[in-house]
Scaffold this active site. Sequence first.
Site, PDB file in Angstrom:
ATOM      1  N   LEU A   1      54.622 -16.285  37.179  1.00 20.23           N
ATOM      2  CA  LEU A   1      54.825 -17.541  38.565  1.00 20.23           C
ATOM      3  C   LEU A   1      53.948 -18.640  38.320  1.00 20.23           C
ATOM      4  O   LEU A   1      52.658 -18.916  39.379  1.00 20.23           O
ATOM      5  CB  LEU A   1      54.332 -17.410  39.831  1.00 20.23           C
TER       6      LEU A   1
ATOM      7  N   THR B   1      68.713 -19.341  24.131  1.00 21.46           N
ATOM      8  CA  THR B   1      69.662 -21.017  24.336  1.00 21.46           C
ATOM      9  C   THR B   1      70.302 -21.971  22.501  1.00 21.46           C
ATOM     10  O   THR B   1      70.152 -21.455  21.576  1.00 21.46           O
ATOM     11  CB  THR B   1      67.947 -22.209  23.845  1.00 21.46           C
ATOM     12  N   ASP B   2      71.149 -22.734  23.519  1.00 19.38           N
ATOM     13  CA  ASP B   2      71.600 -22.798  22.275  1.00 19.38           C
ATOM     14  C   ASP B   2      70.994 -24.428  21.496  1.00 19.38           C
ATOM     15  O   ASP B   2      71.280 -24.619  19.703  1.00 19.38           O
ATOM     16  CB  ASP B   2      72.887 -23.849  22.477  1.00 19.38           C
ATOM     17  N   GLU B   3      69.820 -24.517  21.833  1.00 19.98           N
ATOM     18  CA  GLU B   3      68.376 -25.368  21.286  1.00 19.98           C
ATOM     19  C   GLU B   3      68.275 -25.676  19.900  1.00 19.98           C
ATOM     20  O   GLU B   3      67.998 -25.402  18.877  1.00 19.98           O
ATOM     21  CB  GLU B   3      67.931 -25.909  22.365  1.00 19.98           C
TER      22      GLU B   3
ATOM     23  N   TYR C   1      60.342 -26.602  21.900  1.00 21.37           N
ATOM     24  CA  TYR C   1      60.458 -25.230  22.928  1.00 21.37           C
ATOM     25  C   TYR C   1      61.716 -25.603  22.261  1.00 21.37           C
ATOM     26  O   TYR C   1      62.027 -23.492  22.051  1.00 21.37           O
ATOM     27  CB  TYR C   1      61.046 -26.788  24.267  1.00 21.37           C
TER      28      TYR C   1
ATOM     29  N   SER D   1      60.137 -23.273  19.569  1.00 16.30           N
ATOM     30  CA  SER D   1      59.192 -21.577  20.346  1.00 16.30           C
ATOM     31  C   SER D   1      60.475 -20.378  20.650  1.00 16.30           C
ATOM     32  O   SER D   1      59.880 -19.560  19.832  1.00 16.30           O
ATOM     33  CB  SER D   1      58.346 -21.524  21.466  1.00 16.30           C
ATOM     34  N   LYS D   2      61.247 -21.631  20.649  1.00 14.08           N
ATOM     35  CA  LYS D   2      62.391 -19.952  20.822  1.00 14.08           C
ATOM     36  C   LYS D   2      62.737 -19.676  20.255  1.00 14.08           C
ATOM     37  O   LYS D   2      63.341 -18.540  19.566  1.00 14.08           O
ATOM     38  CB  LYS D   2      63.796 -20.836  21.622  1.00 14.08           C
TER      39      LYS D   2
ATOM     40  N   TYR E   1      68.784 -41.289  30.066  1.00 16.09           N
ATOM     41  CA  TYR E   1      67.381 -40.836  28.780  1.00 16.09           C
ATOM     42  C   TYR E   1      68.013 -41.803  27.711  1.00 16.09           C
ATOM     43  O   TYR E   1      69.796 -41.803  27.649  1.00 16.09           O
ATOM     44  CB  TYR E   1      67.163 -40.223  28.307  1.00 16.09           C
TER      45      TYR E   1
HETATM   46  P1  NAD Z   1      62.236 -21.033  34.326  1.00 17.57           P
HETATM   47  O1  NAD Z   1      61.555 -22.283  33.721  1.00 17.57           O
HETATM   48  O2  NAD Z   1      63.094 -22.048  35.878  1.00 17.57           O
HETATM   49  O3  NAD Z   1      61.544 -19.952  34.464  1.00 17.57           O
HETATM   50  C1  NAD Z   1      61.019 -19.339  33.565  1.00 17.57           C
HETATM   51  C2  NAD Z   1      60.336 -18.562  34.775  1.00 17.57           C
HETATM   52  O4  NAD Z   1      59.629 -17.558  33.800  1.00 17.57           O
HETATM   53  C3  NAD Z   1      59.098 -18.286  35.752  1.00 17.57           C
HETATM   54  O5  NAD Z   1      59.179 -17.595  36.802  1.00 17.57           O
HETATM   55  C4  NAD Z   1      58.020 -18.463  35.359  1.00 17.57           C
HETATM   56  O6  NAD Z   1      57.005 -18.451  36.499  1.00 17.57           O
HETATM   57  C5  NAD Z   1      57.874 -17.615  34.258  1.00 17.57           C
HETATM   58  N1  NAD Z   1      57.056 -17.178  33.156  1.00 17.57           N
HETATM   59  C6  NAD Z   1      56.565 -18.428  32.615  1.00 17.57           C
HETATM   60  N2  NAD Z   1      55.667 -18.230  31.588  1.00 17.57           N
HETATM   61  C7  NAD Z   1      55.285 -16.681  31.820  1.00 17.57           C
HETATM   62  C8  NAD Z   1      54.764 -16.208  31.689  1.00 17.57           C
HETATM   63  N3  NAD Z   1      54.242 -16.306  30.508  1.00 17.57           N
HETATM   64  N4  NAD Z   1      54.580 -14.304  31.884  1.00 17.57           N
HETATM   65  C9  NAD Z   1      55.605 -14.103  32.699  1.00 17.57           C
HETATM   66  N5  NAD Z   1      56.522 -15.055  33.434  1.00 17.57           N
HETATM   67  C10 NAD Z   1      56.827 -16.344  32.923  1.00 17.57           C
HETATM   68  O7  NAD Z   1      63.668 -21.308  33.496  1.00 17.57           O
HETATM   69  P2  NAD Z   1      64.543 -21.014  33.183  1.00 17.57           P
HETATM   70  O8  NAD Z   1      65.717 -22.094  33.244  1.00 17.57           O
HETATM   71  O9  NAD Z   1      65.607 -20.046  34.138  1.00 17.57           O
HETATM   72  O10 NAD Z   1      65.125 -20.306  31.760  1.00 17.57           O
HETATM   73  C11 NAD Z   1      65.118 -18.830  31.875  1.00 17.57           C
HETATM   74  C12 NAD Z   1      65.460 -18.428  30.485  1.00 17.57           C
HETATM   75  O11 NAD Z   1      66.898 -19.220  29.642  1.00 17.57           O
HETATM   76  C13 NAD Z   1      64.251 -18.785  28.989  1.00 17.57           C
HETATM   77  O12 NAD Z   1      64.475 -18.091  28.238  1.00 17.57           O
HETATM   78  C14 NAD Z   1      65.333 -20.314  28.543  1.00 17.57           C
HETATM   79  O13 NAD Z   1      65.045 -20.266  27.721  1.00 17.57           O
HETATM   80  C15 NAD Z   1      66.330 -19.828  28.757  1.00 17.57           C
HETATM   81  N6  NAD Z   1      67.277 -20.505  28.457  1.00 17.57           N
HETATM   82  C16 NAD Z   1      67.317 -21.421  29.784  1.00 17.57           C
HETATM   83  C17 NAD Z   1      68.194 -22.341  30.632  1.00 17.57           C
HETATM   84  C18 NAD Z   1      69.033 -23.333  30.574  1.00 17.57           C
HETATM   85  O14 NAD Z   1      69.395 -24.345  30.777  1.00 17.57           O
HETATM   86  N7  NAD Z   1      67.967 -22.955  31.914  1.00 17.57           N
HETATM   87  C19 NAD Z   1      70.020 -22.638  28.788  1.00 17.57           C
HETATM   88  C20 NAD Z   1      69.734 -21.689  28.237  1.00 17.57           C
HETATM   89  C21 NAD Z   1      68.626 -20.510  27.268  1.00 17.57           C
HETATM   90  O1  DAU Z   2      71.022 -26.384  26.479  1.00 19.44           O
HETATM   91  C1  DAU Z   2      70.052 -25.245  26.882  1.00 19.44           C
HETATM   92  C2  DAU Z   2      68.807 -25.807  27.146  1.00 19.44           C
HETATM   93  O2  DAU Z   2      69.194 -26.853  28.113  1.00 19.44           O
HETATM   94  C3  DAU Z   2      67.951 -25.077  27.762  1.00 19.44           C
HETATM   95  O3  DAU Z   2      67.801 -23.973  26.649  1.00 19.44           O
HETATM   96  C4  DAU Z   2      66.422 -25.615  28.714  1.00 19.44           C
HETATM   97  O4  DAU Z   2      65.826 -24.692  28.869  1.00 19.44           O
HETATM   98  C5  DAU Z   2      67.003 -26.513  29.428  1.00 19.44           C
HETATM   99  O5  DAU Z   2      66.035 -27.304  29.962  1.00 19.44           O
HETATM  100  C6  DAU Z   2      68.482 -27.327  28.788  1.00 19.44           C
HETATM  101  O6  DAU Z   2      67.565 -28.321  28.424  1.00 19.44           O
HETATM  102  P1  DAU Z   2      67.768 -29.422  27.759  1.00 19.44           P
HETATM  103  O7  DAU Z   2      66.807 -30.782  27.841  1.00 19.44           O
HETATM  104  O8  DAU Z   2      68.924 -30.288  27.431  1.00 19.44           O
HETATM  105  O9  DAU Z   2      68.014 -30.351  29.681  1.00 19.44           O
HETATM  106  P2  DAU Z   2      67.840 -31.194  31.026  1.00 19.44           P
HETATM  107  O10 DAU Z   2      68.244 -30.919  31.835  1.00 19.44           O
HETATM  108  O11 DAU Z   2      65.830 -31.765  30.768  1.00 19.44           O
HETATM  109  O12 DAU Z   2      68.019 -32.877  29.644  1.00 19.44           O
HETATM  110  C7  DAU Z   2      69.481 -32.305  29.735  1.00 19.44           C
HETATM  111  C8  DAU Z   2      69.945 -34.180  29.484  1.00 19.44           C
HETATM  112  O13 DAU Z   2      69.833 -35.221  29.836  1.00 19.44           O
HETATM  113  C9  DAU Z   2      69.077 -34.325  27.597  1.00 19.44           C
HETATM  114  O14 DAU Z   2      69.481 -35.133  26.838  1.00 19.44           O
HETATM  115  C10 DAU Z   2      68.017 -34.864  28.775  1.00 19.44           C
HETATM  116  C11 DAU Z   2      69.013 -35.939  29.612  1.00 19.44           C
HETATM  117  N1  DAU Z   2      67.495 -36.377  30.885  1.00 19.44           N
HETATM  118  C12 DAU Z   2      66.888 -35.500  30.840  1.00 19.44           C
HETATM  119  C13 DAU Z   2      66.332 -35.618  31.964  1.00 19.44           C
HETATM  120  C14 DAU Z   2      65.153 -34.542  32.686  1.00 19.44           C
HETATM  121  C15 DAU Z   2      68.128 -37.507  31.028  1.00 19.44           C
HETATM  122  O15 DAU Z   2      68.191 -38.803  30.549  1.00 19.44           O
HETATM  123  N2  DAU Z   2      67.001 -38.354  31.977  1.00 19.44           N
HETATM  124  C16 DAU Z   2      66.064 -37.344  32.464  1.00 19.44           C
HETATM  125  O16 DAU Z   2      65.315 -37.191  33.649  1.00 19.44           O
END
Ligand code: NAD
Ligand code: DAU
Length: 363
Positions: free
Chosen positions: A42, A141-143, A167, A170-171, A224
């Site tokens: 949390l 992630t794809d990143e 980020y 680290s992934k 951005y």
């Molecule tokens: P999020 O930031 O919404 O949620 C992360 C959750 O992990 C939170 O509930 C947080 O409390 C919990 N957490 C953080 N540190 C912790 C710890 N040390 N111990 C236990 N719990 C902890 O993230 P999300 O967007 O739901 O992403 C989930 C996973 O999917 C991540 O591993 C992310 O890298 C991966 N991912 C996300 C996306 C995306 O677009 N959001 C895409 C591809 C992969």
């Molecule tokens: O590709 C998968 C990833 O997608 C996940 O692994 C990450 O956890 C998730 O956060 C996401 O990363 P991005 O950096 O792509 O997502 P974000 O929503 O932060 O940004 C999407 C795009 O929009 C990126 O090119 C940056 C841009 N952006 C983002 C924000 C927050 C803006 O232009 N303005 C903004 O204010």
Amino acid sequence: MTQTDNHNAPILVTGGAGFIGSNFVTSWISNVGTPVVNLDKLTYAGNLENLAQLQGNPHHIFVQGDINDRKVIDQLLAAHQPRAIVHFAAESHVDRSIHGPEDFVVTNVNGTFHLLEAARAHWSKLPEPQKTDFRFLHVSTDEVYGSLSATDPAFTETTPYAPNSPYSASKAASDHLVRAYFHTYHMPVLTTNCSNNYGPFQFPEKLIPLIILNALAGKPLPVYGDGLNVRDWLFVLDHCDAIREVLKAGRPGETYNIGGNSEMKNIDVVKAICSILDELRSNSPHRPHASLIQYVKDRPGHDRRYAMDITKINRELSWSPKCSFTDGIRATVQWYLDHSTWIAHVASGEYRNWVEANYAKRG
Ligand code: NAD
Ligand code: DAU
């Protein structure tokens, strides 16, 4: 324990109070129906309101704890004997990793290491057939693959890793640890690499919910750089389906790319949200919402384009995304319009501090 009993055993989910994790836990309980032990620290991103619909459901066992806390993980594994671990817990926001990378190393690298070690100690002592059937599924992630030019082919599972942000680095480190546990210890691990998710319960630091909330409030919509960076968008419940398929039939030691076949320029995503809001909020004083768009200073090291080749998961597991971006983005905007209390709660103290820290100097 027979094979059938083992399939009724719980799964352990980490990070199940976050955006994707909470969607996964809820959809697991409605689709599979076996218990979920949900370990989440949390942090600012974890929110029990994301799991409100599971309140009182005996199949959901929530435990507040850190994946770096080996004692807690050992206890959970011993007490619940899960048949799988699905590992979502992470620091997930690229901009936050630029402002403060340390938490990303502590959770994403060290935390995954401690979870792997606990899983290995548990798994290595399991009797058959539970040992062979056990799975550690790592959600990535794809990143990790880096950045593409406009004409490069999409990432495949064999694209070399080239992470560019703290980020994604680290992934990538955590992905390599997971890979090593298969090659060295033969632990049955799986890794999924997914593109950008969107949908209900996403914390409004990420592009899509941030734009929806700002537009509703008549605030600037920060884009951005030139707004031409490309992301591939996947509706979150399609990601959850894909993870269930990989868990069910993915081959241990393999990685699977997951994506939406839906590449979009950021500016087009923002404009799509604006026109849906123009229609759904036809008497808003902020119409046309696109007039709120403001180009701001770029993200340092901003990856230009991500694109996913999902041939492997489609061929091996017959998975493909079901929800189009057109349908998914409309449903998502509608969800935020329908959940003003959830928004009011998440958009409080810590969120305001973040918005100030990230956007004040971009203008
Ligand atoms: P999020 O930031 O919404 O949620 C992360 C959750 O992990 C939170 O509930 C947080 O409390 C919990 N957490 C953080 N540190 C912790 C710890 N040390 N111990 C236990 N719990 C902890 O993230 P999300 O967007 O739901 O992403 C989930 C996973 O999917 C991540 O591993 C992310 O890298 C991966 N991912 C996300 C996306 C995306 O677009 N959001 C895409 C591809 C992969
Ligand atoms: O590709 C998968 C990833 O997608 C996940 O692994 C990450 O956890 C998730 O956060 C996401 O990363 P991005 O950096 O792509 O997502 P974000 O929503 O932060 O940004 C999407 C795009 O929009 C990126 O090119 C940056 C841009 N952006 C983002 C924000 C927050 C803006 O232009 N303005 C903004 O204010």
